[in-house]
Enzyme design. Structure first.
Site, PDB file in Angstrom:
ATOM      1  N   ALA A 157      80.697 -48.875  25.262  1.00 49.94           N
ATOM      2  CA  ALA A 157      80.471 -48.276  26.574  1.00 49.94           C
ATOM      3  C   ALA A 157      80.518 -46.752  26.523  1.00 49.94           C
ATOM      4  O   ALA A 157      79.851 -46.069  27.307  1.00 49.94           O
ATOM      5  CB  ALA A 157      81.504 -48.799  27.575  1.00 49.94           C
ATOM      6  N   TYR A 181      76.595 -47.185  33.298  1.00 51.97           N
ATOM      7  CA  TYR A 181      77.240 -46.877  34.573  1.00 51.97           C
ATOM      8  C   TYR A 181      77.076 -45.389  34.884  1.00 51.97           C
ATOM      9  O   TYR A 181      76.797 -44.571  33.999  1.00 51.97           O
ATOM     10  CB  TYR A 181      78.717 -47.277  34.503  1.00 51.97           C
ATOM     11  CG  TYR A 181      79.511 -46.987  35.750  1.00 51.97           C
ATOM     12  CD1 TYR A 181      79.225 -47.645  36.950  1.00 51.97           C
ATOM     13  CD2 TYR A 181      80.543 -46.061  35.743  1.00 51.97           C
ATOM     14  CE1 TYR A 181      79.955 -47.372  38.093  1.00 51.97           C
ATOM     15  CE2 TYR A 181      81.274 -45.789  36.882  1.00 51.97           C
ATOM     16  CZ  TYR A 181      80.975 -46.446  38.060  1.00 51.97           C
ATOM     17  OH  TYR A 181      81.683 -46.169  39.200  1.00 51.97           O
ATOM     18  N   THR A 183      78.807 -42.822  35.293  1.00 52.08           N
ATOM     19  CA  THR A 183      79.534 -41.760  34.592  1.00 52.08           C
ATOM     20  C   THR A 183      79.250 -41.738  33.085  1.00 52.08           C
ATOM     21  O   THR A 183      79.825 -40.922  32.367  1.00 52.08           O
ATOM     22  CB  THR A 183      81.056 -41.915  34.786  1.00 52.08           C
ATOM     23  OG1 THR A 183      81.466 -43.193  34.274  1.00 52.08           O
ATOM     24  CG2 THR A 183      81.439 -41.790  36.254  1.00 52.08           C
ATOM     25  N   LYS A 184      78.374 -42.615  32.604  1.00 52.37           N
ATOM     26  CA  LYS A 184      78.167 -42.726  31.164  1.00 52.37           C
ATOM     27  C   LYS A 184      77.171 -41.672  30.663  1.00 52.37           C
ATOM     28  O   LYS A 184      76.594 -40.910  31.426  1.00 52.37           O
ATOM     29  CB  LYS A 184      77.702 -44.140  30.818  1.00 52.37           C
ATOM     30  CG  LYS A 184      78.747 -45.211  31.100  1.00 52.37           C
ATOM     31  CD  LYS A 184      80.034 -44.962  30.329  1.00 52.37           C
ATOM     32  CE  LYS A 184      81.044 -46.096  30.425  1.00 52.37           C
ATOM     33  NZ  LYS A 184      81.689 -46.221  31.736  1.00 52.37           N
ATOM     34  N   ASN A 185      76.964 -41.661  29.341  1.00 54.32           N
ATOM     35  CA  ASN A 185      76.161 -40.609  28.719  1.00 54.32           C
ATOM     36  C   ASN A 185      74.706 -40.642  29.142  1.00 54.32           C
ATOM     37  O   ASN A 185      74.065 -39.603  29.282  1.00 54.32           O
ATOM     38  CB  ASN A 185      76.280 -40.704  27.203  1.00 54.32           C
ATOM     39  CG  ASN A 185      77.682 -40.385  26.714  1.00 54.32           C
ATOM     40  OD1 ASN A 185      78.562 -40.052  27.507  1.00 54.32           O
ATOM     41  ND2 ASN A 185      77.895 -40.487  25.422  1.00 54.32           N
TER      42      ASN A 185
END
Length: 392
Positions: A157, A181, A183-185
């Protein structure tokens, strides 16, 4: 003091994905369809993987991977106590029992020595988490799995861009699971992906992700004519939509550009905080590529005269959004009550979980934003250091 609140993990959304979403909406095909298929193809090529299946979350990816591994009631799955609850919940939803092995205090990844202490005749798999984008010790973990005939599921994740000895994460284990999601990269709002080498496993996961049906809606209602379907397993509603995939297609094209930005932010934090009485992340190990997903500092109340939670509150008062990754799994009442987990049984995860603070690190972060973050951290530390000196 900033005028506006800096949102933690706010993603960079650019015009190409906005237009792609508009095109999907205008096409009338907004469910799982051609854009999802394209995103799967693009992601598998980026990861040099045999098969990629898009789903609606990394949690779904983990759950489906465990099922495809044959994990079920009576089995045990070893994982880290220093992770988001979804990692452990996916084990529980598979019917298996989660078993925790403590972390290495420097890398914050699961400790292979602790894993070996927890293996029993019921152990079926290792669910490893590459925390903050730092690769686990994959040579040792793969050797342990081979010795004990265990499956490996990689929770990637945080680790889309990460590599271990020039091989991309998510391709070492039997399954690799990813999150998109917000907030992910790279993001799709909500979304996930499963990688696997085995064609039969890929086909089964794709089927399980959509009710256990043999044909998805795109195949049933496409211009080649209606196709009947059969339900061959009791599946789930875990599919990704073309609206989500439309975002991911263009986010993936900029993945290395975003990685370079986060690496610059990481290095700037290191330079700014190197002389402060806080613990900063360990340097990436040799022969690895760190994804720079999280920048975590440790706040030791005995040293700084301020608790971690008070530090969080004061950062918020400075209009800086911060995160906690993570309070350890045994700190949460549900896992205490059901499995008898106690924080003190996992001392490294307990200590780090009670001290950790994640600072903003997204590709959207500007130098001015980062200056505000650094200034806030230094101001708070200086204030409480002076308070301590005054009382002394």
């Amino acid at each position: 003091m900033r005028k506006d609140f800096l949102v933690f993990g706010s993603p960079s959304i650019e015009e190409p994905e906005i237009q792609e979403v508009v095109n999907v909406l205008r096409s009338g095909w907004v469910g799982t369809g051609p854009k999802t298929a394209q995103f799967e193809k693009d992601f598998s090529e980026y990861k040099n993987a045999d098969h990629a299946i898009a789903v609606n979350s990394c949690t779904a990816a983990l759950h489906l991977s465990l099922i495809a591994c044959g994990v079920g009631p009576g089995d045990e799955v070893i994982t880290t106590p220093f992770t988001f609850c979804a990692t452990v919940n996916s084990i529980i939803h598979s019917g298996a029992t989660p078993v925790l092995a403590d972390i290495d205090p420097a890398t914050m990844n699961i400790d292979p020595d602790e894993i070996e202490k927890k293996i029993t005749k019921n152990t079926k798999a290792l669910l490893i988490v590459h925390f903050a984008g730092r690769p686990c010790e994959l040579d040792r973990l793969c050797a342990i799995a081979k010795k004990h005939n265990l499956k490996i599921i990689e929770d990637c994740a945080h680790a889309i861009e990460s590599e271990y000895k020039e091989k991309k994460l998510g391709t070492f284990g039997d399954f690799g699971c990813f999150s998109f999601y917000v907030t992910k990269n790279i993001i799709t709002g909500e979304g996930g992906m499963v990688l696997t080498r085995n064609e039969e496993d890929a086909a089964r996961i794709k089927k399980l992700a959509l009710h256990g049906m043999t044909n998805d809606a795109w195949k049933r209602f496409a211009d080649k004519g209606y196709k009947h379907y059969h339900v061959t397993e009791c599946g789930f509603k875990y599919n990704m939509t073309d609206i989500q995939a439309a975002i991911g297609i263009h986010q993936l094209k900029r993945i290395d550009q975003y990685w370079i930005k986060r690496r610059e932010h990481w290095q700037r934090y290191n330079e700014a905080f190197s002389g402060l009485p806080i613990t900063i992340p360990a340097d990436p190990q040799e022969n690895t590529r760190h994804a720079y997903h999280l920048y975590t500092i440790l706040i030791d109340e005995k040293v700084l005269n301020i608790s971690r939670d008070d530090f969080l509150e004061e950062m918020t008062q400075h209009k800086i959004g911060v995160g906690v990754h993570y309070d350890s799994i045994p700190e949460h009442p549900f896992y205490m009550d059901r499995y008898g987990f106690r924080p003190e049984d996992y001392p490294n995860a307990m200590r780090i979980g009670r001290q950790t603070v994640s600072l903003p690190l997204s590709a959207k972060l500007t130098e001015s934003d980062q200056h505000d973050v650094i200034s806030a951290v230094k101001d708070i530390i200086e204030q409480h250091s002076n308070d301590k000196k005054g009382r002394a």
